[in-house]
Write an enzyme that holds these catalytic residues in place. Sequence first.
Site, PDB file in Angstrom:
ATOM      1  N   GLU A   1     -28.589   8.739  26.057  1.00  0.00           N
ATOM      2  CA  GLU A   1     -29.257   8.086  24.937  1.00  0.00           C
ATOM      3  C   GLU A   1     -29.817   6.736  25.383  1.00  0.00           C
ATOM      4  OE1 GLU A   1     -28.514   7.732  20.179  1.00  0.00           O
ATOM      5  OE2 GLU A   1     -27.123   6.688  21.494  1.00  0.00           O
TER       6      GLU A   1
ATOM      7  N   GLU B   1     -19.523   6.639  15.893  1.00  0.00           N
ATOM      8  CA  GLU B   1     -20.121   5.815  16.936  1.00  0.00           C
ATOM      9  C   GLU B   1     -20.044   4.329  16.599  1.00  0.00           C
ATOM     10  OE1 GLU B   1     -24.190   5.393  19.608  1.00  0.00           O
ATOM     11  OE2 GLU B   1     -24.231   6.580  17.763  1.00  0.00           O
TER      12      GLU B   1
END
Length: 310
Positions: free
Chosen positions: A285, A188
């Site tokens: 998220e 990420e």
Amino acid sequence: MKRRTFVQNSLMATLGASVTTTGAFGFAGNAKEKQQGKHNFNLKYAPHEGMFKHNAGGDIISQLEYMAEQGFTALEDNGMSGRSVNVQEAMAKTMQDLDIEMGVFVAHKIYWSEPNLASGDKGKREEFLSDIRKSVEVAKRVNAKWVTVVPGHVDLRKEPGYQTANVVESLKQAAGILEPHGITMVLEPLNYMNHPGMFLTKSAQAYEVCKAVNSPSCKILYDIYHQQITEGNLIPNIEASWDEIAYFQVGDNPGRNEPTTGEINYRNVFKYIYDKGFKGIVGMEHGNSRPDTEGELAVIEAYKKVDDFL
């Protein structure tokens, strides 16, 4: 009292107390009337624990049931590895019963202010690999196919090329642990405003690292919120790194709340990845723009709105 009865009674009590005036998306009536039953989403959107706690209650099992009732078919839980084995097993059983797919959880300790993988330090590398081994057991327990990996902070005492080589070597060894189990670590990139000083920041850099690792167990987690801040140009960058992307996450900017609250045209982005044939999970998220019962319903309506692209 049976769990289902408890959930339904709790839900009815919560809904009965909901505001009855027109909500954030211009619809009237009480909260129960606004929930029109299970929605058939085009993509696998994955909420987090707590996103619907006012409507579903504080228990994670009740929240999973509520998510399924709304049509969500996946779950993200960054802290899954920190849960007890009993809770992990209960969640896995519930998700299997509800046909909910497990999304990512964080696979290792993340270093936010000092270098670890970029440094090449053997102790830090072994710590990382030990965490990866432990994450395999958690993933198998909860039927997870993906785990999140963040290479950590830059090493300001080393040239970028050496740092990249150090990170790639650690990830190659981690991939060797994950491959036999069919588990993929997704890297990420993080934005420089919320997470200054991180090694991995851009999609092209993540693409380069994944190509160097050259493993089906090392791919990109493309967080649209982070990349909007770091580089923008979302659809072209997704296109350029497409063959290494295995997972998406979502949050609008500014604010990191649900789609439709910021500047990102999520309807177009979601249509693009759907048309490209993406079958994986899109992790929700982000926070809720309103911290109440009606705000939770607004999150659901926002996803219905941006998912309406066919």
